[in-house]
Design a protein around this motif. Sequence first.
Motif, PDB file in Angstrom:
ATOM      1  N   LEU A  69      78.777  10.839 -79.207  1.00  0.00           N
ATOM      2  CA  LEU A  69      80.275  10.506 -78.983  1.00  0.00           C
ATOM      3  C   LEU A  69      80.517   9.455 -80.357  1.00  0.00           C
ATOM      4  N   VAL A  70      81.707   9.803 -80.932  1.00  0.00           N
ATOM      5  CA  VAL A  70      82.162   9.011 -82.053  1.00  0.00           C
ATOM      6  C   VAL A  70      83.363   8.524 -81.795  1.00  0.00           C
ATOM      7  N   ASP A  71      83.765   7.350 -82.125  1.00  0.00           N
ATOM      8  CA  ASP A  71      85.014   6.752 -82.077  1.00  0.00           C
ATOM      9  C   ASP A  71      85.573   6.860 -80.597  1.00  0.00           C
ATOM     10  N   VAL A  72      84.701   6.956 -79.625  1.00  0.00           N
ATOM     11  CA  VAL A  72      85.096   6.693 -78.164  1.00  0.00           C
ATOM     12  C   VAL A  72      83.898   6.269 -77.315  1.00  0.00           C
ATOM     13  N   SER A  73      84.159   5.462 -76.233  1.00  0.00           N
ATOM     14  CA  SER A  73      83.196   5.239 -75.531  1.00  0.00           C
ATOM     15  C   SER A  73      83.644   4.992 -73.976  1.00  0.00           C
ATOM     16  N   ASP A  74      84.717   5.254 -73.765  1.00  0.00           N
ATOM     17  CA  ASP A  74      85.416   5.450 -72.271  1.00  0.00           C
ATOM     18  C   ASP A  74      84.970   6.760 -71.891  1.00  0.00           C
ATOM     19  N   TYR A  75      83.642   6.829 -71.086  1.00  0.00           N
ATOM     20  CA  TYR A  75      83.537   8.225 -70.891  1.00  0.00           C
ATOM     21  C   TYR A  75      84.430   8.969 -69.602  1.00  0.00           C
ATOM     22  N   HIS A  76      85.697   8.223 -69.235  1.00  0.00           N
ATOM     23  CA  HIS A  76      86.675   9.054 -68.452  1.00  0.00           C
ATOM     24  C   HIS A  76      87.360   9.739 -69.548  1.00  0.00           C
ATOM     25  N   HIS A  77      87.412   9.598 -70.829  1.00  0.00           N
ATOM     26  CA  HIS A  77      88.117  10.303 -71.849  1.00  0.00           C
ATOM     27  C   HIS A  77      87.297  11.040 -72.840  1.00  0.00           C
ATOM     28  N   PHE A  78      86.185  11.262 -72.552  1.00  0.00           N
ATOM     29  CA  PHE A  78      85.467  12.205 -73.460  1.00  0.00           C
ATOM     30  C   PHE A  78      86.044  13.728 -73.262  1.00  0.00           C
ATOM     31  N   ASP A  79      85.689  14.278 -74.549  1.00  0.00           N
ATOM     32  CA  ASP A  79      85.862  15.815 -74.468  1.00  0.00           C
ATOM     33  C   ASP A  79      85.223  16.446 -73.329  1.00  0.00           C
ATOM     34  N   PRO A  80      86.144  17.539 -72.591  1.00  0.00           N
ATOM     35  CA  PRO A  80      85.607  18.087 -71.441  1.00  0.00           C
ATOM     36  C   PRO A  80      84.480  18.893 -71.638  1.00  0.00           C
ATOM     37  N   LEU A  81      84.074  19.379 -72.923  1.00  0.00           N
ATOM     38  CA  LEU A  81      82.808  19.989 -73.123  1.00  0.00           C
ATOM     39  C   LEU A  81      81.447  19.029 -73.180  1.00  0.00           C
ATOM     40  N   VAL A  82      81.681  17.721 -72.987  1.00  0.00           N
ATOM     41  CA  VAL A  82      80.426  16.860 -72.845  1.00  0.00           C
ATOM     42  C   VAL A  82      79.895  16.851 -71.588  1.00  0.00           C
ATOM     43  N   VAL A  83      78.454  16.890 -71.624  1.00  0.00           N
ATOM     44  CA  VAL A  83      77.759  16.743 -70.191  1.00  0.00           C
ATOM     45  C   VAL A  83      77.107  15.456 -70.338  1.00  0.00           C
ATOM     46  N   LEU A  84      77.602  14.421 -69.291  1.00  0.00           N
ATOM     47  CA  LEU A  84      77.526  12.965 -69.568  1.00  0.00           C
ATOM     48  C   LEU A  84      75.946  13.006 -69.604  1.00  0.00           C
ATOM     49  N   GLU A  85      75.192  13.226 -68.727  1.00  0.00           N
ATOM     50  CA  GLU A  85      73.734  13.020 -68.467  1.00  0.00           C
ATOM     51  C   GLU A  85      73.110  13.684 -69.831  1.00  0.00           C
ATOM     52  N   GLN A  86      73.605  14.178 -70.541  1.00  0.00           N
ATOM     53  CA  GLN A  86      73.044  14.525 -71.983  1.00  0.00           C
ATOM     54  C   GLN A  86      73.699  13.651 -73.042  1.00  0.00           C
ATOM     55  N   VAL A  87      74.244  12.991 -72.952  1.00  0.00           N
ATOM     56  CA  VAL A  87      74.549  12.000 -74.185  1.00  0.00           C
ATOM     57  C   VAL A  87      73.579  11.116 -74.571  1.00  0.00           C
ATOM     58  N   VAL A  88      73.057  11.204 -75.745  1.00  0.00           N
ATOM     59  CA  VAL A  88      72.212  10.254 -76.435  1.00  0.00           C
ATOM     60  C   VAL A  88      72.471   9.279 -77.383  1.00  0.00           C
ATOM     61  N   GLU A  89      73.811   9.265 -77.891  1.00  0.00           N
ATOM     62  CA  GLU A  89      74.353   8.465 -78.889  1.00  0.00           C
ATOM     63  C   GLU A  89      75.730   8.242 -78.703  1.00  0.00           C
ATOM     64  N   VAL A  90      76.122   6.975 -78.826  1.00  0.00           N
ATOM     65  CA  VAL A  90      77.604   6.523 -78.788  1.00  0.00           C
ATOM     66  C   VAL A  90      77.995   5.680 -80.050  1.00  0.00           C
ATOM     67  N   ILE A  91      78.969   6.083 -80.821  1.00  0.00           N
ATOM     68  CA  ILE A  91      79.082   5.322 -81.933  1.00  0.00           C
ATOM     69  C   ILE A  91      80.489   4.906 -81.993  1.00  0.00           C
ATOM     70  N   ASP A  92      80.948   3.606 -81.724  1.00  0.00           N
ATOM     71  CA  ASP A  92      82.541   3.420 -81.523  1.00  0.00           C
ATOM     72  C   ASP A  92      82.958   2.039 -81.920  1.00  0.00           C
ATOM     73  N   HIS A  93      84.102   1.797 -81.993  1.00  0.00           N
ATOM     74  CA  HIS A  93      84.543   0.228 -82.285  1.00  0.00           C
ATOM     75  C   HIS A  93      85.586  -0.128 -81.234  1.00  0.00           C
ATOM     76  N   HIS A  94      85.718   0.593 -79.966  1.00  0.00           N
ATOM     77  CA  HIS A  94      86.806   0.137 -79.198  1.00  0.00           C
ATOM     78  C   HIS A  94      86.109  -0.715 -78.127  1.00  0.00           C
ATOM     79  N   PRO A  95      86.725  -1.624 -77.560  1.00  0.00           N
ATOM     80  CA  PRO A  95      86.142  -2.629 -76.678  1.00  0.00           C
ATOM     81  C   PRO A  95      86.156  -1.832 -75.223  1.00  0.00           C
ATOM     82  N   GLY A  96      85.377  -2.552 -74.208  1.00  0.00           N
ATOM     83  CA  GLY A  96      85.208  -2.266 -72.872  1.00  0.00           C
ATOM     84  C   GLY A  96      84.137  -1.523 -72.101  1.00  0.00           C
TER      85      GLY A  96
END
Length: 305
Positions: A69-96
């Motif tokens: 995931l790039v430019d997002v880290s709030d998992y409530h707003h991930f692209d619906p194609l994402v399988v949360l359990e299979q996220v291996v990396e998050v690169i973002d600059h938004h707080p929270g």
Amino acid sequence: MRVVTSGSAYLDIDAYACCIAYAELLNHLGIDARAVSSAPLNVSISRTVLGWQSSLDDYRPRAGDEFVLVDVSDYHHFDPLVVLEQVVEVIDHHPGFENHWAQKLGPAADILPIGAAATLIFQRWEAAELLPLISETSAALLATAILDNTLNFTGQLTTHSDIRAYEILAERAKLEADWPERYFSECQATVESDLIGALAVDVKRLKAESNLPQVFAQLAVWDASALIRTHRATMGHWLAAQGEDWLLNVISIRECKSYFLAEPLVSQQKLSHLLSIEWQAAMAVLEPALLRKELLKLGLAAPAL
């Protein structure tokens, strides 16, 4: 396969650039990767940018794929194609969500207060010592994303790292000196050609703990005062239909100002709780400009109203 993707609501130039440029880097590193999104593109991806030789990949994720995931880290707003359990990396600059992902991914969670996520992707290219191999298109995309997300280097979250990354990438991409003005002017022309569409794909609905209006729209253009003079009534009517607590931040790159529009009194009070501003006829002007993500950082740190 590693799928590089972003948020669900829309894809702005930062997310778009990061998806494409990071997938390119991963492929250079021998990791099969695709840049994929099901979200609509917003007005920050201008006509000239769309004309560059780059695009997202036409790929449907399969069982067993991993997700970046790039430019997002709030998992409530991930692209619906994402399988949360299979996220291996998050690169973002938004707080929270720094702590959440640090606990789940450790060092694979790279969430830092910096002007643009594109700067973090540039740093990945540099750390891999593969910057000489970056395509001109990916360099141009990352450079433009840095311009946009730092408000042409006037945003309060702009760092020396953003400025340095832009200088190196712009030279690599052969961007001309007048590219910032041309880019932001193109974005404004696109906004004015479909104002409601531009608002609809760049509006966010925030939770109470943000201490900000629930409906928060943002537009970044070259000359905000001209846009507001012509289109204020149209923008106000559309936002009022979205809820009883709304705010529009129109950022004027030319003037380095934010024009805040908020007709509901409760919305004005929320912003006045965070900033020293004066409302006149439901509008307040702040110099220098503030981005929505900068206001969100202020709101999350503030005591509740």
